[in-house]
Enzyme design. Structure first.
Site, short mmCIF file in Angstrom:
data_model
loop_
_atom_site.label_atom_id
_atom_site.label_comp_id
_atom_site.label_asym_id
_atom_site.label_seq_id
_atom_site.Cartn_x
_atom_site.Cartn_y
_atom_site.Cartn_z
N GLY A 78 0.81 -1.22 0.00
CA GLY A 78 0.00 0.00 0.00
C GLY A 78 0.84 1.26 0.00
O GLY A 78 1.95 1.29 0.53
N ARG A 142 1.29 -5.94 -4.93
CA ARG A 142 1.19 -6.79 -3.74
C ARG A 142 1.70 -8.21 -3.96
O ARG A 142 1.50 -9.10 -3.13
CB ARG A 142 -0.25 -6.82 -3.23
N ASP A 173 5.72 -7.65 6.13
CA ASP A 173 5.83 -8.85 5.30
C ASP A 173 6.84 -8.67 4.17
O ASP A 173 7.64 -9.57 3.87
CB ASP A 173 4.47 -9.23 4.70
N LYS A 199 8.18 0.95 5.58
CA LYS A 199 7.08 1.74 5.05
C LYS A 199 5.75 1.21 5.53
O LYS A 199 5.52 0.02 5.47
CB LYS A 199 7.10 1.67 3.52
N THR A 200 4.90 2.01 6.04
CA THR A 200 3.47 1.74 6.21
C THR A 200 2.81 2.85 7.01
O THR A 200 3.32 3.25 8.06
CB THR A 200 3.15 0.39 6.89
N ASP A 202 0.27 2.40 8.58
CA ASP A 202 -0.36 1.74 9.72
C ASP A 202 0.45 1.88 11.01
O ASP A 202 -0.08 1.72 12.09
CB ASP A 202 -0.58 0.25 9.44
N ARG A 424 -3.05 8.28 2.18
CA ARG A 424 -1.93 7.40 1.80
C ARG A 424 -1.01 8.03 0.76
O ARG A 424 0.16 7.64 0.65
CB ARG A 424 -2.47 6.08 1.24
#
Lengths: 546, 546
Positions: A78, A142, A173, A199-200, A202, A424
């Site tokens: 993402g 992905r 992951d 990176k994220t 979240d 994002r």
């Protein structure tokens, strides 16, 4: 490409970097590391990349002349604000080492490496993307790099392009897979290094040495801007309860950070719901009680923040989803052929009595969604459940009951919102622009030092950028063994919200006051110019953690 | 009240004002005005406030000493960024005229005047709200000032507080009522003046003399920020079509302005749909064709902007809603007692054959919403229809059909968004901060000049603020007669999107290119600091209109 005035002004921004990586610097090796858990298992799976030392770059007078380096970069998963700055950091970093170095971008995510789809990233291209949001410079994807056949295909193209190292910019992951790839290339003595970047949005890829994943700062600032605006609207119109769901997958970091910034009336934290073993009705009752308490004071409005992953954290529903996933996987062909009504019947008949009862107790829209929407792996799509609407409806029902019983006498009108895609791909805040560019520059230095299986690390981020610490962390040091699709796998430990951590504890000490009072804070939009306390500060989460 | 760093920095901002209203100034009267239509009717209804001249303030050396003025201010209707700055402008304006002047704020909208709920706005209070968003300083409300009994109650409190003038900050209906009140107070020789200020994010209160309503600039900037972020996400992930509904009531100005700023693939303009007499299927086909054209180029993603009022503009649905409203009003008691299914049956039985057929052709969720959700006046709540979801579903259905027929071979996954509450209470942009503060200062000057039935006017807004023109416009000059709830009423003519106007024509000349190409522009968040081309420019709409 037509550019907005802000984009044009922003292109000229020169990201700030740690002083230690400018000019000459030397690599200092620390002690050997151990994985966070399951040391024997991880060591066995990563014989060549296990136990490496943490490394740090320190200032040095001796600038070392070095050979040209060719690097391939991959954006995985993402979008997160700042990805383009990681890439421009790598570019400037390898060019600073030797002007003949080359950067290749694999297109559309990890599949670009396997399918040999790439472009050379020249300065003309890089300059178009400095300090911008999005992953559109090379696209993301992905595809998971897990199979040796994929690694071998990657090797082919690396050899062809004379690539010395691959940088994988991704979440937990993707970084796990980066390390598997590093191990494989090392075992095969290919000479190709692999470096990861955290990176994220979240915020769930972090640990003692990785203070934050990039994009978390910018995304939570965008969400907090609009949450603050909604709060001010609620407090002006005084007629709606706004239920606001926030992206963040299973972790509640995004929601917690936004709560710390905006002080809404109610904030649900998935990790707490799980730890307290709460039911959906417990959560609904908790909200309804706050609505009632405010109504008793004449305040028939409010704001509720709901993490995207909430539903999964409710233990009873988590168990239901697990059984549902396993059951549907075992009966997929038969199940897929059925009509909607028959699917629901089939589920009820094939679940354990306990889970069938919970399934039937859910609002119709939710049970239908659980039955129908499945991801490409056949799993139930929890993220599609409109939790914010579900909760609003269930609270309304409870309040109507309380009204009948004479326990509640307010008005309850609701609005609902879901924020995710809004943040994002925002242009990175000054913090993320600096942090990402530094991660890229450090990745270049790690490559130049011959390191592989490392994650680029920039720490001390509550201080001004010049004082940030630059280095590399062995990815194996972050790993433990977890069950994935029924098998034990080595993975980077996901960082969920710690209920004994600074951010949650501060929130917990304030939330009863925020629930009843109208204690809203209005952060406003990200400022790229202006005073440093407005434009340069990073998250409350990092501040309260360090 | 805990303040964010941006709020603290922003409190110090000194709004820019027209040079002509600083220091000494004199009022210059223009020619007598006529109403835009139905002159005889309007003149008859407003014998005392009809035909007044436009007035302008010009710089003058002779500063006139003046008496203290007491003013009561009312916020009416939906929130719009900058309301607090209008109030601080009035405050500073009347204090500049005489330091003993007083400002009272009526609480919770027009009902505060009727119910005698008010506070005195002192400098301590005003200073807390300068340059902030929201209407929370005194709250707003939707009570309509229409009855003489309300006017008389208002008169009582004005006499008690020695109030010389009331300023009503509101949209077209509120300003119409301001003029009715002005006329009444003039006819009764009460000596109480009434001045209006043009507020609405919808942008539909404007004319030759009122270039824009305040809040439109800020709200469209907030929406364009998140639309741009979503576009960049769409172009990075390359897997979703995002359907984005935007607030704006029946007018499509907000949607058009956001389209001009962000260049999405598809933009629907309600006024055009009506003018072309399009059906819902026409609209769906138009979108599906663009999706197909992009899919043919391998682009299975995009963005669609949908104005909130779209559904009402589709002539067939407009007729259906009109008959539905009338029919339900006539049968309300009987209808309200029925179950959901019986309500739908009742509707089908009681509508004309033509409208019953259209009602039955709508997706179930929409017909159900039309049957169930009604506003306090008994009208169908068109704004609750999730048009963005409805269109996404109908386009998906059409594409599935085309796929079967071999006409389309792409992927179509959707996300949907609705932006409204996110922008209504944002802190005003520099433009809105300046414009609103100036409107307030001009209102104070109009009061000091003894004017009533005027709207505060600040023109020439594409120029730097110092060159803006300040004055007052007789509200009757903006009026015509329209049917409201079955009766002809004098109302300010609502400004819908003009299909022969500059903004629409520019959009229409570009949209075919935008539909097929990926021509997204990413405006980013509102900047309060930084270069003037980033921080101070106002809307594309004003630029293309003037």
């Amino acid at each position: 490409m037509k550019k907005s005035p802000l984009q044009i002004a922003r292109a000229a921004y020169q990201p700030k970097v740690p002083a230690s990586i400018f000019g000459g610097n030397k690599l200092v090796e620390g002690k050997a590391t151990e994985s966070v858990a399951d040391q024997a298992d991880i060591k066995k799976l990563f014989p060549n990349t296990y136990g490496l030392p943490i490394v740090t770059f320190e200032k040095s007078d001796t600038a070392v002349a070095a050979k040209a380096i060719n690097v391939g970069v991959i954006l995985s998963g993402g979008q997160a604000p700042g990805g383009h700055n990681v890439i421009s950091g790598i570019f400037d970093g390898i060019k600073a080492i030797n002007k003949d170095s080359k950067l290749y971008g694999f297109l559309g995510g990890p599949s670009g490496l396997v399918d040999h789809k790439y472009i050379e990233l020249t300065s003309d291209i890089i300059d178009e993307y400095r300090n911008t949001g999005g992953f559109d410079i090379i696209g993301s994807g992905r595809t998971k790099l897990e199979e040796e056949s994929q690694f071998d295909k990657g090797l082919e193209i690396c050899k062809k392009l004379n690539i010395n190292a691959i940088v994988i910019i991704g979440g937990d992951d993707s970084n796990t897979n980066a390390c598997v790839l590093a191990e494989y290339y090392l075992a095969k003595k290919t000479g190709i290094q692999v470096i990861g970047c955290p990176k994220t949005i979240d915020g769930d890829l972090k640990n003692e040495m990785i203070e934050t994943s990039f994009g978390f700062d910018t995304a939570t600032k965008v969400y907090s801007e609009v949450i603050g605006n909604i709060e001010r609207d609620a407090n002006s119109a005084k007629k709606y309860w706004h239920f606001i769901k926030l992206m963040g997958r299973s972790a509640s970091h995004v929601t917690l950070e936004c709560a710390l910034k905006t002080q809404p009336n109610i904030t649900l934290i998935g990790e707490e719901v799980e730890a307290k073993n709460q039911t959906l009705d417990d959560v609904v009752t908790y909200i309804a009680n706050a609505v009632k308490a405010r109504a008793d004071k004449g305040l028939n409005f409010g704001t509720v923040l709901v993490p995207e992953g909430l539903i999964e954290f409710i233990p009873a529903i988590k168990k239901l989803i697990q059984e549902l996933n396993d059951m549907l996987a075992a009966n997929q062909a038969e199940f897929d052929k059925k009509s909607v009504d028959d699917k629901i019947k089939f589920i009820i008949e094939h679940l354990s009595a306990e889970n069938a009862a919970i399934f039937q107790s859910l609002p119709a829209a939710v049970s239908k969604q659980l039955a129908l929407e499945r991801d490409p792996h056949g799993n139930v799509q929890v993220s599609l459940i409109e939790t914010e609407q579900l909760l609003a409806e269930m609270v309304a029902k409870k309040l109507a009951q309380w009204k009948k019983e004479g326990k509640y006498n307010g008005k309850f009108s609701t609005q609902h919102h879901f924020f995710g895609y809004e943040g994002r791909c925002a242009a990175p805040s000054n913090f993320d622009a600096d942090y990402c560019y530094s991660l890229g520059r450090v990745a270049a230095l790690l490559i130049n030092s011959g390191k592989t299986g490392y994650m680029s690390s920039v720490r001390n981020t509550t201080k001004p950028a010049s004082e940030w610490l630059a280095g590399g962390i062995p990815i194996t040091a972050m790993m433990n063994m977890e069950k994935r699709n029924g098998k034990m796998k080595p993975v980077i430990q996901k960082a969920l919200v710690k209920l004994d951590g600074g951010p949650f504890k501060f929130f917990a000490s304030k939330r009863d006051e925020w629930a009843i009072e109208t204690a809203y804070v209005y952060p406003g939009p990200i400022q790229y110019f202006g005073p440093t306390e407005v434009a340069d500060i990073t998250t409350e989460t990092i501040k309260l953690e360090h």
